[in-house]
Design a protein around this motif. Structure first.
Motif, PDB file in Angstrom:
ATOM      1  N   GLU A   1       0.830  -1.208   0.000  1.00  0.00           N
ATOM      2  CA  GLU A   1       0.000   0.000   0.000  1.00  0.00           C
ATOM      3  C   GLU A   1       0.867   1.262   0.000  1.00  0.00           C
ATOM      4  OE1 GLU A   1      -4.139  -1.585   2.064  1.00  0.00           O
ATOM      5  OE2 GLU A   1      -2.553  -0.749   3.328  1.00  0.00           O
TER       6      GLU A   1
ATOM      7  N   SER B   1       0.947   4.078  -2.956  1.00  0.00           N
ATOM      8  CA  SER B   1       0.663   5.507  -2.824  1.00  0.00           C
ATOM      9  C   SER B   1       1.843   6.339  -3.353  1.00  0.00           C
ATOM     10  CB  SER B   1       0.268   5.865  -1.389  1.00  0.00           C
ATOM     11  OG  SER B   1       1.407   5.936  -0.582  1.00  0.00           O
TER      12      SER B   1
ATOM     13  N   GLN C   1       1.345   6.462  -7.012  1.00  0.00           N
ATOM     14  CA  GLN C   1       0.244   7.364  -7.376  1.00  0.00           C
ATOM     15  C   GLN C   1       0.698   8.831  -7.323  1.00  0.00           C
ATOM     16  OE1 GLN C   1      -2.521   5.606  -4.718  1.00  0.00           O
ATOM     17  NE2 GLN C   1      -3.665   4.571  -6.363  1.00  0.00           N
TER      18      GLN C   1
END
Ligand SMILES: [Zn+2]
Length: 239
Positions: free
Chosen positions: A64, A68, A71
């Motif tokens: 995760e 991120s 992203q």
């Protein structure tokens, strides 16, 4: 003599009882250890499952975090799109962003998969914990039972030892000595019953003349084969 033999017979019964209590007493530590072992195995199994869940959770968090970051990278790239001057540069940017997006969607899928695994494991774990709880309760109950039995045995032991002492004092010391010696040599049995003309210690037939003697129970008769003191309790058994 008859009384003496009766007393000796009672003494023998007490000694056999004491012997079986002693065997039990010797067994207790082993039984306790077995219960401890079972408890340990159960706890370790649960611990391992928990560790597995934890390591998957860690993996999920890592993925995760990575996602991120990626992203963020997309956002930055998109922000720089306005600075692009040529069409070629623009195409290059687009395909770069596209590649990151694809990688991200793969990672999202991986995260979902890990989450699924975690969920399954947690379900297993809660079932296993329930089962282990039942097992541990059983172990605890067995332990308690064993401890209670130990206490009871200890009580019977001291009562019987007391009785034995009194009884021994009522029997001629010569006879007690003989009995003790025989008991020592003959697996804890010094006085033995005769049934169907057979010594119940060595299971060899008693000669007829001797058998008649034994039935009177008023003389010290010993088995010609195993040397044990013979006792006749046939009468009271047939009644
Ligand atoms: Zn015998």
């Amino acid at each position: 003599m008859k009384d003496q033999l009766e007393l000796l017979w009672e003494l023998q019964k007490i000694d056999l009882g004491l012997k079986s209590i002693k065997d039990e007493k010797d067994r207790y530590p082993k039984e306790m250890k077995k219960l401890d072992e079972r408890q340990k195995v159960e706890n370790e199994r649960i611990q391992k499952e928990k560790e597995k869940v934890e390591s998957l959770e860690k993996m999920r968090r890592q993925k995760e975090g990575q996602l991120s970051l990626e992203q963020e990278k997309i956002k930055r790239s998109e922000g720089r799109m306005s600075e692009v001057k040529t069409n070629k540069e623009y195409q290059a940017f687009l395909s770069e962003i596209e590649a990151i997006k694809e990688a991200n969607s793969r990672m999202e899928e991986e995260i979902l998969q890990v989450m699924g695994e975690i969920e399954d494991l947690k379900k297993d774990l809660s079932k296993r914990e329930k089962d282990a709880g039942i097992t541990l309760e059983k172990v605890e109950a067995e332990r308690k039972e064993l401890q209670e039995k130990m206490v009871r045995d200890e009580k019977v032991w001291s009562e019987q030892m007391e009785r034995r002492k009194t009884l021994s004092q009522q029997i001629e010391s010569k006879l007690v000595k003989l009995y003790d010696t025989l008991k020592e040599k003959r697996h804890g049995v010094g006085v033995v019953a005769v049934k169907q003309e057979t010594c119940q210690g060595c299971f060899v037939n008693v000669p007829p003349q001797l058998f008649i003697e034994v039935q009177k129970n008023n003389a010290l008769v010993r088995c010609p084969h195993c040397n044990r003191i013979l006792f006749w309790e046939g009468d009271r058994n047939s009644k």
